[in-house]
Structure formats: structure tokens, C-alpha cells
Scaffold this motif. Structure first.
Motif: not given
Length: 366
Positions: A332-342
Motif C-alpha cells: 500500500a505504501l509502495e515499499g520501504e521509503s513509504g512505510a518509513k515515512e508512514a
């Protein structure tokens, strides 16, 4: 970590044909006569998992590596195998070395393929094979339990554990029931039962081999097998070995269309693997990066260091923490970077119970 499944059954039920299809090889000679398989054939199979492809696409991975599992094609057992009939006890030894038994049962009529008993009755076939395995276990346990009981009386703690759990297994076998119905009272007894390597203690997956036109819904014969499996706490799936054999000759792009025309949404291989995972309590975690995306198998209930050990023993020994993203969040967050930011990347420690689908990066020091 993979797991090894031994394919067993009476002669001419489709074992070698299924093995050939599963491994996409012709390594096992499929012939219309008993004992065409003299030595066990072992094939490694990639576990299909659509999640891995999605993770790899997001991570822009150069390589995609599925987890592997092994199938062992073991020659057909016949009545009297435990006493050396047919090709005898060497095959019981082959079965002893596998983690689970994939029991192929003939659930199709075909006058051109001889049945060893000249009738198609999968329940009777299953009972023939299981009886031979139970007889082998009985012979194995009679002396072992007696010796363990004597040592237990003398105060041997380990012998007391063996006498308790193996004694229960022996009582079940004497009643004509498989040792997998044994109920260890604690972890020590469970370990002792596992180490005993009893043939009938192994989990069983019944594979109902049906005709092509019955692959979607099964038939009355396969329904009887499913009822037997449910009563035993075993698993069962319907497969047409003939369809699987046709699939391996097709281009990958043509397979989905062919399956859809038959009313199927997936191959028999996928069904066998999913049932096998359920049977053995196995789950999958993933690692992902630009070099590769990879699936790893682990036993359900494993903690983070154990999962790390599936990659390398050093990862388990020097485990510090695991950067963890749930599969749904990763997508849903399109990978590691998106997951970190969220805030969806978690720092998990040694007590973390790994969940199926976790995308993980292990930090370690040795």
C-alpha cells in the motif's frame, strides 16, 4: 528452509506422473507397471507466491528468488511391504526420512491402466498403505517401549519420557490407529515423539488424482477421501495429474487460459503446496532490495532470531533487531521509503513472533 514430502501410494495411481509435473521434469519414469520407480527420485520445486512478484516490482529487484521445497517420488507400496513384499522395507526407510507424506490415491476409472487390486477404491488403497506403515511402526516400538519402561523403573528420566509418549503411540497402533493421534503432554514428549521418526506420526496429505473433466469439482471417490481426511485431522486436495502433465508442456502465458477453460483458477501444484504449508505449519517472510527479492520459509511461531537463522546462522547468533514491514503496508505504501515515512516500519527485537508476509531486514553483529 524447505520441507521434504514423500509421494507414496500403490502402484499405478499416478505418483510418478504427478512428480514429473510438480518438478517440471521427466526424471521419474512413468510406466504402466508396478515398481518402475526403483530408487527414490528427488525434485526441488519453487514455491509459487504472487506476493513475491509484487514486492520485487516495488523494490525494482534485479533477481527474484522463490523458496524451495523437495518432493521425493517413492516406489509403490503393496500389501506385505512391512514384511518385505514387493520392494520391501527399503521404501519404508525412504518414507522415514521425509517431513510429510503425500499419499496419492487413484480416483479415476481407466480400463487402459491396470490397478494392482483390479478395482478402483481409494479408501481401501489408503488403508493398505497405512496398514503397512502401522505394522512397521508396531515392530519398531514393541522392543523400544519395553526397554524404555525397564529403564524408567530404574529411575532414568529420559526413559520415563520415552515410555510415556511412545507407550501411548504403541497403544494407538495396537488399536489400528496412526501414531499421529498421539497427544504429547509437554515439549519434551513432543520432541521424543518427533525423534522416534514413526512413519504414521508424520502428517499426511491425500492427493485425489481424478480425470481431467473432474478436476474442478472432484467426484464421489474424492469426496470419500476428503471425509476420511477430515476424520483423521489430515489434509486432502483434488488434482488431475494428466492436466499437470499437459501444463508443463505449455508456454507460461497459455497456462492461465487453459486452466480457466477447465474451470480452474490455479494449478494442482499450487494446491498441493498450500495444503503442505498448512499441514506442516509453515509460513513465509520476504527480504527485498535492488539486488534481489527473496522468499524464505519458516515454522509458524518462530521468533525473529530463528527466522534470521533461515538466511544464515550468523544472523541468528548475532541478532540485534529486525526492521519489519507488514506485507499489506509494504504494498500500500509502495515499499520501504513509504512505510518509513508512514511510521509502518517497526524495529522488532528477539521476542518478536514473525508473521506470514513480513518484509524484513535483519541487523546483526558477530
Amino acid at each position: 528452509m524447505g520441507f521434504k514430502c514423500g509421494i507414496v501410494g500403490l502402484p499405478n495411481v499416478g505418483k510418478s506422473t504427478l512428480f514429473n509435473a510438480l518438478t517440471e521434469t521427466q526424471a521419474a519414469q512413468a510406466a504402466n507397471y508396478p515398481f518402475c520407480t526403483i530408487e527414490p527420485n528427488v525434485g526441488q520445486v519453487a514455491v509459487p507466491d504472487e506476493r513475491l512478484e509484487k514486492i520485487a516490482a516495488i523494490a525494482n529487484s534485479a533477481k527474484v528468488i522463490a523458496t524451495q521445497l523437495s518432493f521425493v517420488d517413492i516406489a509403490g507400496l503393496v500389501k506385505g511391504a512391512s514384511a518385505g513384499e514387493g520392494l520391501g522395507n527399503q521404501f519404508l526407510g525412504n518414507i522415514r526420512e521425509v517431513d510429510a507424506i503425500v499419499h496419492v490415491l487413484r480416483c479415476f476409472e481407466d480400463d487402459d491402466i491396470q490397478h494392482v487390486a483390479n478395482k478402483v477404491d481409494p479408501i481401501a488403497d489408503a488403508e493398505v498403505v497405512e496398514t503397512e506403515l502401522m505394522l512397521a511402526d508396531l515392530e519398531s516400538l514393541e522392543k523400544r517401549v519395553s526397554n524404555a519402561e525397564k529403564r524408567a523403573t530404574a529411575g532414568d528420566k529420559e526413559a520415563k519420557i520415552l515410555a510415556s509418549v511412545l507407550g501411548q503411540a504403541l497403544a494407538l497402533l495396537r488399536e489400528g490407529k496412526p501414531a499421529r493421534l498421539t497427544e504429547p503432554k509437554d515439549d519434551e514428549e513432543a520432541k521424543a515423539l518427533e525423534q522416534a521418526q514413526l512413519l504414521t506420526a508424520k502428517p499426511v496429505l491425500y492427493v485425489c488424482n481424478v480425470a481431467e473433466e473432474e478436476a474442478a469439482e472432484g467426484n464421489a471417490l474424492s469426496q470419500a477421501v476428503f471425509a476420511k481426511a477430515a476424520a483423521e485431522g489430515a489434509q486432502a486436495v483434488v488434482v488431475s495429474a494428466a492436466i499437470e502433465a499437459e501444463l508443463i508442456a505449455m508456454a507460461q502465458d497459455d497456462r492461465a487460459e487453459y486452466l480457466e477453460a477447465l474451470g480452474l483458477t490455479e494449478s494442482g501444484l499450487a494446491r498441493v503446496i498450500r495444503a503442505g504449508y498448512t499441514l506442516l505449519g509453515l509460513q513465509t517472510f520476504f527480504t527485498a532490495g535492488p539486488k534481489e527479492a527473496r522468499a524464505w520459509t519458516f515454522p509458524a511461531g518462530a521468533k525473529a532470531p530463528q527466522a534470521a537463522g533461515e538466511i544464515h546462522t550468523d544472523f541468528e547468533k548475532g541478532f540485534i533487531r529486525a526492521e519489519t514491514i507488514a506485507y499489506d503496508d509494504y504494498i500500500a505504501l509502495e515499499g520501504e521509503s513509504g512505510a518509513k515515512e508512514a511510521g509502518k516500519m517497526r524495529q522488532e527485537g528477539k521476542e518478536y513472533l514473525v508473521q506470514d508476509g513480513d518484509v524484513m531486514l535483519f541487523k546483526f553483529n558477530v
